[in-house]
Design a protein around this motif. Structure first.
Motif, short mmCIF file in Angstrom:
data_model
loop_
_atom_site.label_atom_id
_atom_site.label_comp_id
_atom_site.label_asym_id
_atom_site.label_seq_id
_atom_site.Cartn_x
_atom_site.Cartn_y
_atom_site.Cartn_z
N ALA A 1 -136.98 -7.82 -24.64
CA ALA A 1 -136.54 -7.83 -23.24
C ALA A 1 -135.04 -8.10 -23.16
CB ALA A 1 -137.32 -8.88 -22.45
N LEU A 2 -134.57 -9.00 -24.01
CA LEU A 2 -133.15 -9.36 -23.98
C LEU A 2 -132.27 -8.18 -24.39
CD1 LEU A 2 -130.96 -11.58 -23.67
CD2 LEU A 2 -131.28 -12.09 -26.10
N ILE A 3 -132.64 -7.50 -25.45
CA ILE A 3 -131.84 -6.37 -25.91
C ILE A 3 -131.85 -5.24 -24.87
CG2 ILE A 3 -131.61 -4.56 -27.68
CD1 ILE A 3 -130.66 -7.32 -28.60
N ASP A 4 -133.01 -4.96 -24.28
CA ASP A 4 -133.07 -3.95 -23.21
C ASP A 4 -132.12 -4.31 -22.08
OD1 ASP A 4 -134.95 -2.50 -24.53
OD2 ASP A 4 -136.65 -3.08 -23.29
N SER A 5 -132.17 -5.57 -21.70
CA SER A 5 -131.35 -6.04 -20.58
C SER A 5 -129.86 -5.97 -20.93
CB SER A 5 -131.78 -7.48 -20.25
OG SER A 5 -131.12 -7.94 -19.13
N ILE A 6 -129.52 -6.37 -22.14
CA ILE A 6 -128.11 -6.32 -22.56
C ILE A 6 -127.61 -4.88 -22.60
CG2 ILE A 6 -126.57 -6.65 -24.56
CD1 ILE A 6 -128.00 -9.34 -25.02
N GLU A 7 -128.44 -3.97 -23.10
CA GLU A 7 -128.01 -2.57 -23.14
C GLU A 7 -127.76 -2.05 -21.73
OE1 GLU A 7 -130.29 -1.38 -27.26
OE2 GLU A 7 -130.25 0.08 -25.64
N HIS A 8 -128.66 -2.42 -20.83
CA HIS A 8 -128.52 -1.98 -19.44
C HIS A 8 -127.21 -2.49 -18.83
CE1 HIS A 8 -129.73 -1.02 -15.33
NE2 HIS A 8 -129.26 -2.22 -15.00
N TYR A 9 -126.93 -3.77 -19.00
CA TYR A 9 -125.73 -4.34 -18.39
C TYR A 9 -124.45 -4.00 -19.17
CZ TYR A 9 -128.42 -6.43 -14.74
OH TYR A 9 -129.23 -6.58 -13.65
N TYR A 10 -124.59 -3.70 -20.44
CA TYR A 10 -123.42 -3.24 -21.21
C TYR A 10 -123.01 -1.86 -20.69
CZ TYR A 10 -120.45 -1.81 -25.09
OH TYR A 10 -119.40 -1.37 -25.84
N GLU A 11 -124.00 -1.02 -20.44
CA GLU A 11 -123.75 0.30 -19.86
C GLU A 11 -123.05 0.13 -18.51
OE1 GLU A 11 -123.29 4.01 -19.63
OE2 GLU A 11 -124.23 3.17 -21.44
N ALA A 12 -123.55 -0.81 -17.71
CA ALA A 12 -122.94 -1.08 -16.40
C ALA A 12 -121.50 -1.58 -16.58
CB ALA A 12 -123.77 -2.12 -15.64
N PHE A 13 -121.30 -2.44 -17.56
CA PHE A 13 -119.96 -2.97 -17.85
C PHE A 13 -118.98 -1.83 -18.14
CE2 PHE A 13 -117.19 -4.11 -21.52
CZ PHE A 13 -116.26 -4.89 -20.84
N LEU A 14 -119.45 -0.83 -18.89
CA LEU A 14 -118.57 0.27 -19.26
C LEU A 14 -118.32 1.24 -18.11
CD1 LEU A 14 -119.95 1.18 -22.82
CD2 LEU A 14 -117.91 -0.17 -22.26
N SER A 15 -119.25 1.27 -17.15
CA SER A 15 -119.14 2.32 -16.14
C SER A 15 -118.90 1.84 -14.71
CB SER A 15 -120.41 3.19 -16.17
OG SER A 15 -121.53 2.38 -15.92
N GLN A 16 -119.09 0.55 -14.47
CA GLN A 16 -118.94 0.08 -13.08
C GLN A 16 -117.99 -1.11 -13.02
OE1 GLN A 16 -123.49 -0.06 -12.84
NE2 GLN A 16 -122.84 -0.69 -10.79
N PRO A 17 -117.25 -1.23 -11.91
CA PRO A 17 -116.46 -2.44 -11.75
C PRO A 17 -117.39 -3.63 -11.47
CG PRO A 17 -116.23 -1.06 -9.82
CD PRO A 17 -117.07 -0.29 -10.79
#
Ligand code: BTX
Length: 321
Positions: A245-261
């Motif tokens: 669950a943690l890795i899924d969540s981190i990947e999701h928010y890492y993607e957000a970090f790269l693409s969203q302010p």
């Protein structure tokens, strides 16, 4: 056994069914003896494998230590295809810094125990065997030094959300680097970077999470301030379910970090934050003030108002709760 990983994956994929030795032998084109040996290896590694005559094998429980093959199965779709699992290291951060010299892809480094786990400012991080999650992640973004300032904010939402989903507890983010439950520290993380004049090219993010600690598992020095999932929820958490669950969540928010302010996630962040409307002590370098956090700017800067009405800006500070 050469076939342990394949058989483990196959049995995990068909977790609710009994799979016959014959079927496994055909599947992997090996002898029944080879299958039997692999099942014995699984058992010695802590898996419970039910074996019923005329029906076959079924995995009923997984080990309570980290097994790289199971981890690799769980992270099949993850960006972290390079996983390093250790019994004991000084610090997964130190290992990460060494490994990244030889690998260009995202890395996940996990250890059962750390002998010299570290927090921020060279403070020690207690990392007892079998109880927690001591992990470092290596990522290769292509970002400016300015952009990295909000990385911790995204990561802390990712951690808090995974904790909430798996444990149903109420994790709170303590800006900038911790997650608390019921006013006690359950997680600390730190972000180190490698970069050059063009910007940041490597992030080394170390995450420590107390999972199945009992109170005796904590040293006297942190017994009043630290907590674990188990202490708060009164039950064991399956570390594999949590890490997935943690890795899924981190990947999701890492993607957000790269693409969203960060601005777009600010309200979610504030919802998890524990520092609002409380007078707390802020320390950064030689500076120390008492005040209330009143704003978190889009670039991650925290604005704190002291008793005299003066505003202070922090990019990273120690906050006493
Ligand atoms: P920090 O400096 O905010 O927290 C360290 C402080 O927290 C210590 O001084 C102590 O008071 C307290 N503490 C130490 N161990 C624990 C614990 N297990 N639970 C609660 N409180 C504790 C936060 O630093 C960043 C910690 C990152 C740890 C990860 S683990 C994987 C990776 N490898 C590594 O060496 N560090 C990171």
């Amino acid at each position: 056994s050469k076939y342990k990983k394949d058989i483990l994956e196959y049995l995990m994929m068909h977790k609710d069914d009994y799979i016959s030795g014959q079927k496994l032998a055909e599947q992997f084109n090996v002898s029944r003896t080879a299958i039997w040996k692999a099942i014995e290896v699984l058992k010695t590694q802590g898996y419970s494998v039910e074996s019923i005559k005329n029906k076959g094998y079924r995995i009923t429980s997984v080990p309570d230590h980290w097994d790289r093959d199971l981890l690799s199965y769980l992270l099949t779709d993850s960006i972290f295809q390079k996983q390093f699992v250790y019994e004991e290291v000084t610090s997964t951060q130190t290992v990460a810094h060494e490994l990244l010299m030889e690998h260009d892809e995202p890395l996940l480094i996990l250890s059962e125990i750390q002998t010299v786990g570290r927090g921020r400012f060279k403070r020690p991080w207690a990392s007892k065997r079998d109880t927690g999650l001591w992990m470092s992640l290596v990522l290769h973004p292509n970002i400016s030094y300015q952009q990295i300032a909000t990385f911790n904010l995204f990561i802390s939402i990712a951690i808090a959300e995974a904790i909430k989903n798996v444990t149903q507890l109420e994790p709170k983010i303590k800006w900038p680097n911790d997650v608390y439950i019921n006013d006690k520290k359950v997680c600390g993380f730190l972000t180190e970077i490698n970069g050059d004049s063009d910007g940041v090219h490597t992030i080394i993010c170390g995450i420590g999470i107390n999972i199945n600690h009992t109170i005796e598992d904590f040293d006297e020095s942190i017994r009043d301030t630290a907590t674990s999932f188990k202490l708060e929820s009164k039950k064991e958490t399956d570390r594999y379910i949590f890490i997935k669950a943690l890795i899924d969540s981190i990947e999701h928010y890492y993607e957000a970090f790269l693409s969203q302010p960060f601005k777009e996630l600010k309200e979610i962040y504030k919802g998890y934050s524990m520092i609002w409307d409380r007078t707390l002590r802020y320390t950064e370098g030689n500076k120390q003030i008492y005040g209330k956090a009143v704003d978190l700017k889009d670039d991650g800067v925290l604005v704190v108002l002291d008793d005299t009405g003066e505003r202070h800006h922090f990019i990273s500070a120690d906050i006493e709760v």
